[in-house]
Each structure stands twice: as structure tokens, then as C-alpha cells.
Design an enzyme around this catalytic site. Structure first.
Site, PDB file in Angstrom:
ATOM      1  N   ASP A   1     -47.810  32.744 -33.150  1.00  0.00           N
ATOM      2  CA  ASP A   1     -46.719  33.170 -34.033  1.00  0.00           C
ATOM      3  C   ASP A   1     -47.184  33.396 -35.464  1.00  0.00           C
ATOM      4  O   ASP A   1     -48.240  32.935 -35.890  1.00  0.00           O
ATOM      5  CB  ASP A   1     -45.572  32.154 -34.002  1.00  0.00           C
ATOM      6  CG  ASP A   1     -46.035  30.738 -34.334  1.00  0.00           C
ATOM      7  OD1 ASP A   1     -47.210  30.411 -34.067  1.00  0.00           O
ATOM      8  OD2 ASP A   1     -45.226  29.954 -34.856  1.00  0.00           O
TER       9      ASP A   1
ATOM     10  N   GLU B   1     -45.684  27.596 -33.123  1.00  0.00           N
ATOM     11  CA  GLU B   1     -46.436  26.522 -33.786  1.00  0.00           C
ATOM     12  C   GLU B   1     -45.935  26.313 -35.212  1.00  0.00           C
ATOM     13  O   GLU B   1     -45.965  25.191 -35.730  1.00  0.00           O
ATOM     14  CB  GLU B   1     -47.930  26.849 -33.795  1.00  0.00           C
ATOM     15  CG  GLU B   1     -48.828  25.662 -34.144  1.00  0.00           C
ATOM     16  CD  GLU B   1     -48.875  25.343 -35.634  1.00  0.00           C
ATOM     17  OE1 GLU B   1     -48.994  24.159 -35.989  1.00  0.00           O
ATOM     18  OE2 GLU B   1     -48.778  26.285 -36.450  1.00  0.00           O
TER      19      GLU B   1
END
Length: 402
Positions: free
Chosen positions: A80, A138
Site C-alpha cells: 500500500d 501496512e
């Protein structure tokens, strides 16, 4: 027979750069990684690598079965991006306004794909099984994606005997690997403090309870928690990142909201800081005859590397990059969701040097001008691949000797 990976990453460098730049141009935030996930899946399909999906929505687990029996090693990359507007003037800059890969996850993903490519071409030499974990969310602290992936059955069918991850690190040169056992990343908690006073006219402060003045006391007092309550040989940080309150220049503020973070690398220190924070706010509320509310959210646990794996990780780096490739490094208090994997499975998290030689001052992680030295892509791919073989050798030897 000892397997040497040196030089193999360089042969697929164009592929690594292509995917890293692709992900960089099209960043997706936590829980939005659908296109990133699809790109990973399409790559795995093209390479004939089996995979499973449905973990934390956009997570992917690739499975490479070696042709020889043995233990199981997992490798993880986060996928991400961050809600940051990029300031780099490069051809591969983000094409999505307000979103950027400012933490190197684009490179992590590309390198794990490259690692999959190398390992898949060497299945006949792999003594065991390799799990490649592409983790979403994350950056979504304090929730994250690691815990949800495991809840969704990530390792139900295939359980790792050890798990590893790497992170781009601009404080190290390309060709350097940051290796440290114990806590390498910190507990990452966040908190919100709401001071509830009483409004009034600015000319008559005695009739109100000035939330702004009390908020100033809160900031000053909480900073002493670290300076006067935590052993100076241990690590702790209390930071206020956001404050809002007041309605008009001549009105005493009735409410002020402060948001911040607590970083520690030891659970006992964390407990002490949290307890002192609660007690200090209670005291300030009483002294000022106001209400002070605290919402404390426990975030990512400290990333604690298993001591048993330090020598193996360091040896893998030395094989590829020489004896001077692992300089002494200190822990960081940055948060890292990989810590949740290490609570369940032994393993190691290391830093991959990616300093850009042309920059006199390296931009830190989460900066709008953060970028990487792309020479590190082949290095990181080789490192993950070499470590896979070295870890499997260690695990299988221990199994045979038990």
C-alpha cells in the site's frame, strides 16, 4: 551444495524497475489496493506460480514448492501507499493526486515479485517450500493488514517455520544491509486528548475554563513523562502531531483536541508511559477543574527479531555484498505491522540501503520527496532469494539433527 544467488538479480533488473515504477505511478492506499493486487496476480499467473487470495481483502499468498522435501520459509512485502502529494520531478512520479509510495512499498512489492521469479526458476534446487506474502494495509495503523491476513487463514494450509521481510532504508548506502536482533522497530501507539473547559469572553477569563491554556499544560507535562520517568538508557517518544480548538480570537476556547503518538521499543516502558499519561491527565483535570478525556489506541507491536536468525541474515548479506555490508545500526521507533507476524512465528526484519548518491541530504521515509536508488532493487531481490536458501538449509539441518 551451497547455492549462490549473486548476479542473478541483475539479470532481471529491467523487470524489477518496470514493476517498481508501475506501482509508483499508480499508488493505492490501504484497503484500496485492488489494481495493485490484480497486477501481482497477473504476474504470478504468467509465471505459472500458484497463489491464493482473499486475505485482508487484497492480500495475495504465492506458493513455490521445491522439488526436494524440507521446511517452509515465508517472505513478506507490503503493497500500500500513503496519502501524500508527491514532489519529485521524475518521469515515473505518481499519476494519482494526493497519493504516493513514500515508504518504498512499491519497491518491496517489485522485489518480492522478482524473488518469486528467481525461486520459481530454481525449484529443482529448493529444499522445501516458500510462501510469498503480499500484504495490504501496512500503513493503516493501528489496525494494519497482517493480523487480518492471519485471521483470514493466511497460514492455515501452509505454516512457515520462519518469516522474513526487508524495508528500504535511505540512511544506508545501496549495498548495505541493516541487521539487528531484538527490537528493530518500535511499539507504535496513538492517542487523542480532549480538553473540555468552559467558554467565555476573552476579556473575562475568570468566568471560563480556558481549554487552550490547559492544552498547553498538557503538552508540557506529557513531555516530562519521557525526560523524567523513563530510564535515559531506554527509548520512548511522546509526540503531538495535531491540535485543534477555539472558535474566534476573542472567545475563550471551551474545547481543544490534541492527537499524538507514543513510541517505545519495550513493553514495560510502554506500560509505564501509558500509566503516567493517564495519571498526569487526571491530575491536570482536577487542578484545573475541567474534564480531560483520553482515547489511547494500542498500535503495532515492536518488531522483535529472533536472535537465532541474526547470524544467518548477516551471512547471506556477506555472501552477496562482502564482509563490510552490515554496518552497526540502532533501532528505530517507527511502527511496522510485520511485528505482528513475529509475535506468531520466528523470523527477521532487516533494512535495505537505498541512499541516492546525487542527493547531499537523503529524504526520509514518508517525505513527499522520498525516492530510492534503483540499484538496490537487484540487491534486495538477491538478498531475499539468498536468505531463502540459507534459511531452509539451517531449518532442515536442525530438523535432521533433532
Amino acid at each position: 551444495m551451497e547455492i549462490t544467488i549473486k548476479g542473478r538479480g541483475k539479470k532481471i533488473e529491467e523487470t524489477l524497475i518496470y514493476y517498481r515504477r508501475h506501482f509508483h505511478q499508480y499508488p493505492e492506499l490501504s484497503q484500496e489496493e485492488s489494481k495493485t493486487s490484480k497486477t501481482i496476480q497477473n504476474f504470478l499467473k504468467e509465471e505459472g506460480i500458484p497463489f491464493e487470495t482473499g486475505f485482508a481483502e487484497h492480500g495475495v499468498l504465492a506458493i513455490i514448492e521445491g522439488e526436494n522435501p524440507g521446511k517452509t520459509v515465508a517472505l513478506r512485502a507490503d503493497i500500500d501507499a500513503l496519502p501524500i502529494k508527491e514532489k519529485n520531478d521524475v518521469a515515473y512520479a505518481s499519476k494519482v493526486n494526493g497519493k504516493m509510495h513514500a515508504c518504498g512499498h512499491d519497491a518491496h512489492t517489485a522485489m518480492l515479485m522478482g524473488t518469486a521469479l528467481l525461486l520459481n526458476s530454481m525449484k529443482s534446487e529448493i529444499p522445501g517450500k516458500v510462501l510469498l506474502v503480499f500484504q495490504p494495509a501496512e500503513e493503516m495503523a493501528p489496525v494494519g493488514g497482517a493480523g487480518q491476513m492471519m485471521k483470514d487463514g493466511l497460514f492455515t494450509k501452509h505454516k512457515p517455520d520462519a518469516i522474513f521481510a526487508q524495508h528500504m532504508w535511505p540512511d544506508l548506502e545501496a549495498g548495505e544491509i541493516g541487521v539487528k536482533s531484538g527490537a528493530i522497530m518500535g511499539n507504535s501507539d496513538r492517542f487523542t486528548v480532549i480538553v473540555k473547559g468552559a467558554g467565555g469572553h476573552a476579556s473575562m477569563p475568570h468566568q471560563g475554563k480556558d481549554a487552550i491554556v490547559i492544552a498547553a499544560q498538557v503538552i508540557n507535562h506529557l513531555q516530562t513523562i519521557v525526560s523524567r520517568n523513563v530510564d535515559p538508557m531506554q527509548s520512548a517518544v511522546v509526540t503531538f502531531g495535531e491540535i485543534s480548538g477555539g472558535e474566534r480570537y476573542n472567545v475563550i476556547a471551551s474545547h481543544v483536541t490534541l492527537e499524538g503518538t507514543v513510541r517505545t521499543n519495550d513493553d514495560e516502558v510502554k506500560k509505564k508511559v501509558k500509566a503516567r499519561l493517564e495519571k498526569t491527565l487526571s491530575g491536570l483535570a482536577g487542578a484545573n477543574e475541567v474534564t480531560i478525556e483520553l482515547d489511547y489506541k494500542d498500535g503495532y507491536p515492536a518488531t522483535i527479531n529472533s536472535e537465532e536468525w541474526e547470524e544467518t541474515v548477516r551471512a547471506s548479506a556477506h555472501k552477496l555484498l562482502g564482509e563490510n555490508s552490515t554496518p552497526r545500526v540502532n533501532s528505530s521507533l517507527g511502527g511496522e505491522d510485520f511485528g505482528r507476524f513475529l509475535l506468531e512465528y520466528p523470523g527477521f526484519y532487516f533494512w535495505l540501503g537505498t541512499a541516492i548518491p546525487s542527493r547531499k541530504l537523503q529524504k526520509p521515509l514518508h517525505d513527499a520527496e522520498f525516492d530510492i536508488n534503483e540499484d538496490s532493487l537487484a540487491i534486495g531481490t538477491e538478498m531475499m532469494t539468498q536468505l531463502t536458501f540459507d534459511a531452509l538449509e539451517k531449518l532442515n539441518k536442525e530438523e535432521n539433527n533433532s
